[in-house]
Design an enzyme around this catalytic site. Structure first.
Site, PDB file in Angstrom:
ATOM      1  N   GLN A 192      58.406 -19.599  20.090  1.00 13.67           N
ATOM      2  CA  GLN A 192      59.439 -18.781  19.454  1.00 13.67           C
ATOM      3  C   GLN A 192      59.952 -19.285  18.098  1.00 13.67           C
ATOM      4  OE1 GLN A 192      63.832 -16.830  20.319  1.00 13.67           O
ATOM      5  NE2 GLN A 192      62.692 -17.520  22.076  1.00 13.67           N
ATOM      6  N   THR A 236      40.600 -25.260  15.164  1.00 14.54           N
ATOM      7  CA  THR A 236      40.788 -26.197  14.042  1.00 14.54           C
ATOM      8  C   THR A 236      40.474 -27.634  14.439  1.00 14.54           C
ATOM      9  OG1 THR A 236      43.120 -26.228  14.584  1.00 14.54           O
ATOM     10  CG2 THR A 236      42.444 -24.771  12.806  1.00 14.54           C
ATOM     11  N   LYS A 237      39.912 -27.802  15.638  1.00  9.57           N
ATOM     12  CA  LYS A 237      39.441 -29.152  15.999  1.00  9.57           C
ATOM     13  C   LYS A 237      37.932 -29.260  15.779  1.00  9.57           C
ATOM     14  CE  LYS A 237      43.067 -30.833  18.960  1.00  9.57           C
ATOM     15  NZ  LYS A 237      43.527 -31.053  20.316  1.00  9.57           N
ATOM     16  N   ASN A 243      54.770 -25.378  14.160  1.00  6.45           N
ATOM     17  CA  ASN A 243      55.743 -25.988  15.078  1.00  6.45           C
ATOM     18  C   ASN A 243      55.018 -26.569  16.301  1.00  6.45           C
ATOM     19  OD1 ASN A 243      55.286 -23.310  16.119  1.00  6.45           O
ATOM     20  ND2 ASN A 243      57.134 -23.489  17.365  1.00  6.45           N
ATOM     21  N   PHE A 244      53.999 -27.368  16.006  1.00  4.55           N
ATOM     22  CA  PHE A 244      53.304 -28.087  17.077  1.00  4.55           C
ATOM     23  C   PHE A 244      54.147 -29.261  17.551  1.00  4.55           C
ATOM     24  CE2 PHE A 244      49.414 -26.486  14.769  1.00  4.55           C
ATOM     25  CZ  PHE A 244      49.121 -25.538  15.736  1.00  4.55           C
ATOM     26  N   LYS A 272      58.704 -33.565  22.834  1.00  6.71           N
ATOM     27  CA  LYS A 272      58.447 -32.124  22.730  1.00  6.71           C
ATOM     28  C   LYS A 272      59.718 -31.420  23.177  1.00  6.71           C
ATOM     29  CE  LYS A 272      53.501 -32.088  23.390  1.00  6.71           C
ATOM     30  NZ  LYS A 272      52.367 -31.574  24.142  1.00  6.71           N
ATOM     31  N   TYR A 326      61.834 -27.614  23.993  1.00  4.81           N
ATOM     32  CA  TYR A 326      62.010 -26.163  24.136  1.00  4.81           C
ATOM     33  C   TYR A 326      63.488 -25.822  23.962  1.00  4.81           C
ATOM     34  CZ  TYR A 326      57.253 -25.363  25.833  1.00  4.81           C
ATOM     35  OH  TYR A 326      55.903 -25.263  25.931  1.00  4.81           O
ATOM     36  N   GLU A 327      63.735 -24.541  23.871  1.00  5.70           N
ATOM     37  CA  GLU A 327      65.081 -23.994  23.626  1.00  5.70           C
ATOM     38  C   GLU A 327      66.227 -24.749  24.310  1.00  5.70           C
ATOM     39  OE1 GLU A 327      66.270 -21.041  21.878  1.00  5.70           O
ATOM     40  OE2 GLU A 327      68.119 -22.035  22.422  1.00  5.70           O
ATOM     41  N   ASP A 360      65.655 -21.989  19.285  1.00  9.10           N
ATOM     42  CA  ASP A 360      64.390 -21.421  18.810  1.00  9.10           C
ATOM     43  C   ASP A 360      64.562 -20.553  17.567  1.00  9.10           C
ATOM     44  OD1 ASP A 360      62.757 -22.614  20.654  1.00  9.10           O
ATOM     45  OD2 ASP A 360      62.832 -20.966  22.074  1.00  9.10           O
ATOM     46  N   GLY A 418      88.423 -20.182  16.922  1.00  7.89           N
ATOM     47  CA  GLY A 418      89.144 -20.382  15.673  1.00  7.89           C
ATOM     48  C   GLY A 418      90.626 -20.574  15.937  1.00  7.89           C
ATOM     49  N   GLY A 419      91.445 -20.090  15.014  1.00  6.18           N
ATOM     50  CA  GLY A 419      92.890 -20.285  15.140  1.00  6.18           C
ATOM     51  C   GLY A 419      93.585 -19.205  15.950  1.00  6.18           C
ATOM     52  N   GLN A 420      92.832 -18.232  16.470  1.00  2.85           N
ATOM     53  CA  GLN A 420      93.501 -17.177  17.227  1.00  2.85           C
ATOM     54  C   GLN A 420      92.967 -17.105  18.654  1.00  2.85           C
ATOM     55  OE1 GLN A 420      92.474 -16.219  13.886  1.00  2.85           O
ATOM     56  NE2 GLN A 420      90.413 -16.484  14.687  1.00  2.85           N
ATOM     57  N   GLN A 422      95.259 -11.973  17.110  1.00  5.79           N
ATOM     58  CA  GLN A 422      95.430 -12.478  15.734  1.00  5.79           C
ATOM     59  C   GLN A 422      96.919 -12.660  15.501  1.00  5.79           C
ATOM     60  OE1 GLN A 422      93.828  -9.473  13.184  1.00  5.79           O
ATOM     61  NE2 GLN A 422      92.877 -10.969  11.832  1.00  5.79           N
TER      62      GLN A 422
END
Ligand code: CAO
Length: 416
Positions: free
Chosen positions: A17, A74-75, A96-97, A137, A139-140, A169, A248-250, A273
């Site tokens: 991903q 590619t090997k 992203n190997f 290695k 993952y998410e 990811d 946040g502030g609210q 708010q």
């Protein structure tokens, strides 16, 4: 309509991903993205969680639209030779190997830079180079834990919790896309490519910056007044999980609406708010709260904020989430219904804006996917189907000068 990234050629050596989300975004904006995949199997997500036998899984189709697919081992020496030719004429390589995989393949940054000094080499890894976990290695969910999201998400009496949003990811992929575009602009000035690296841990932490803010506040004053633990509960020395509290502030909270007993999503998010207190009181039919010293200021309200939320829930009891928001919007109160994936998928506004699109696909018929969340005045990114495995192998090889016989021979030895 010409697209700004037309003419930019990207070797998309990504999978799962994080990387594919980045290159998909660049493809939407006109880049020529060639996804390089292992012959026979391709990106693992083609097969993951399939809903139609023999058709690419939605996980793949939703992350790889607008791309070409080139199968290449590619090997193998022949595969390496083809990749080298592609590198020489491309602008960007994205990968992203797992750590070290590209080096083991013989395509270190130094080698790629030697082959094409103008090329930008962009990488996603779990942890940044030199980090004591840089061999892992990732993952998410691992990234969400390592980047501070999990320890600060969920309820105080439950375990650390993972967000459904792909903070590790797709978020990292978006960071990488910004890095690539910056490096492309830099190249216009220097004529040189460079290495762009983004780690998933860093990208998660970048989105958790308010929690780093809170850690420092906690260390200075010992409490965090906008968290549900204040003022009645205890604080330790680390930022606690704050449930659905506003960051946040609210103050804000997820509140029940009509039907919550049977519908798990019959809720709205309601924000108090500070300067909207008067309209809130008017909307709720509580004019007596406007000047009551126990309610008038944010500080006064905080000790009994859950009592206030309880009163708002009583007001919501006979209103659906949509009816409630339709009333509250008239008073300018920041709020929204809690929307389900089904509601989002069918939302006419999201369809009209191109945020959710239906794409015809050769094998699936058609599928629903996200379109560009970034809108331009001079360009409407069109989403086209993800490629079948190796759909563009012949086309890409022919453009590199390979004859039909060459391509046949390469197939025989399973290099493509
Ligand atoms: N031809 C030949 N070999 C190929 C190839 C191709 N076209 N494409 C990939 N390979 C090889 C790689 O060279 C590598 O080989 P070696 O390990 O022998 O050197 C091998 O395939 C496996 O690569 P990998 O380590 O990337 O794959 P994995 O399934 O074991 O791990 C993941 C997957 C995602 C955990 C890992 O890639 C990773 O940590 N990536 C970086 C972080 C990241 O992006 N994670 C997000 C993924 S989305 O949740």
């Amino acid at each position: 309509m010409t697209k700004p990234l037309e003419g930019i050629k990207i070797i998309d050596f990504t999978h799962v991903q994080a990387g594919p989300a980045c290159t998909q975004l660049l493809a939407w904006f006109g880049a020529d993205v060639i996804k390089v995949e292992r012959p026979g199997s391709g990106d693992v997500t083609r097969n993951q969680l399939r809903d139609i036998p023999d058709a690419d899984a939605l996980y793949f189709t939703m992350l790889n639209s607008n791309k070409k697919s080139l199968t290449l081992d590619t090997k193998k020496p022949e595969g390496k030779e083809i990749l080298e030719k592609l590198v020489r004429e491309s602008d960007v390589l994205v990968e992203n190997f797992g750590p070290g995989a590209l080096d083991r393949m013989g395509f270190s940054w130094e080698r790629l830079n030697e082959l094409n000094p103008k090329m930008i080499v962009a990488s996603v890894k779990g942890f940044s180079d030199g980090h004591h976990y840089d061999d892992l290695k990732v993952y998410e969910n691992v990234a969400q834990c390592a980047g501070g999201a999990a320890s600060t998400t969920g309820f105080w009496d439950g375990p650390p919790t993972i967000s459904a949003a792909a903070l590790g990811d797709s978020n990292t992929g978006m960071h990488l896309a910004i890095g690539i575009l910056t490096a492309l602009l830099g190249r216009d000035k220097t004529g040189k490519g460079q290495k762009v690296a983004v780690s998933m841990q860093d990208s998660v932490l970048n989105l958790c910056r308010v929690k780093l803010r809170d850690q420092q506040r906690l260390e200075r004053v010992g409490y965090l007044e906008e968290y549900p633990q204040y003022p009645h509960g205890e604080f330790s020395d680390v930022v606690p999980r704050g449930g659905n509290a506003g960051g946040g502030g609210q103050p804000g909270w997820v509140l029940k609406c009509k039907g919550w007993e049977t519908d798990p999503n019959a809720y709205i998010y309601f924000t108090i708010q500070g300067h909207a207190w008067e309209p809130i009181c008017k909307a709720l039919g509580k004019p007596e709260w406007i000047d009551d010293p126990a309610y008038k200021t944010a500080e006064a309200r905080q000790p009994h904020i859950f009592e206030i939320f309880g009163t708002i829930e009583a007001w919501l009891a006979d209103k659906t989430k949509f009816e409630a928001v339709d009333i509250l919007r008239k008073f300018d109160i920041p709020c929204a219904p809690v929307l389900t994936m089904k509601e989002l998928a069918n939302d006419p506004s999201l369809r009209a804006s191109g945020t959710i699109v239906e794409v015809p696909h050769k094998k699936r018929g058609s599928y629903l996917t996200v379109g560009s969340p970034i809108k331009f005045s001079d360009m409407k990114p069109e989403v086209t189907a993800s490629p079948l495995l190796g759909e563009h192998t012949d086309e890409v090889l022919a453009s590199l000068g390979y004859s039909r016989q060459d391509i046949f021979n390469l197939r025989e030895i399973k290099a493509v």
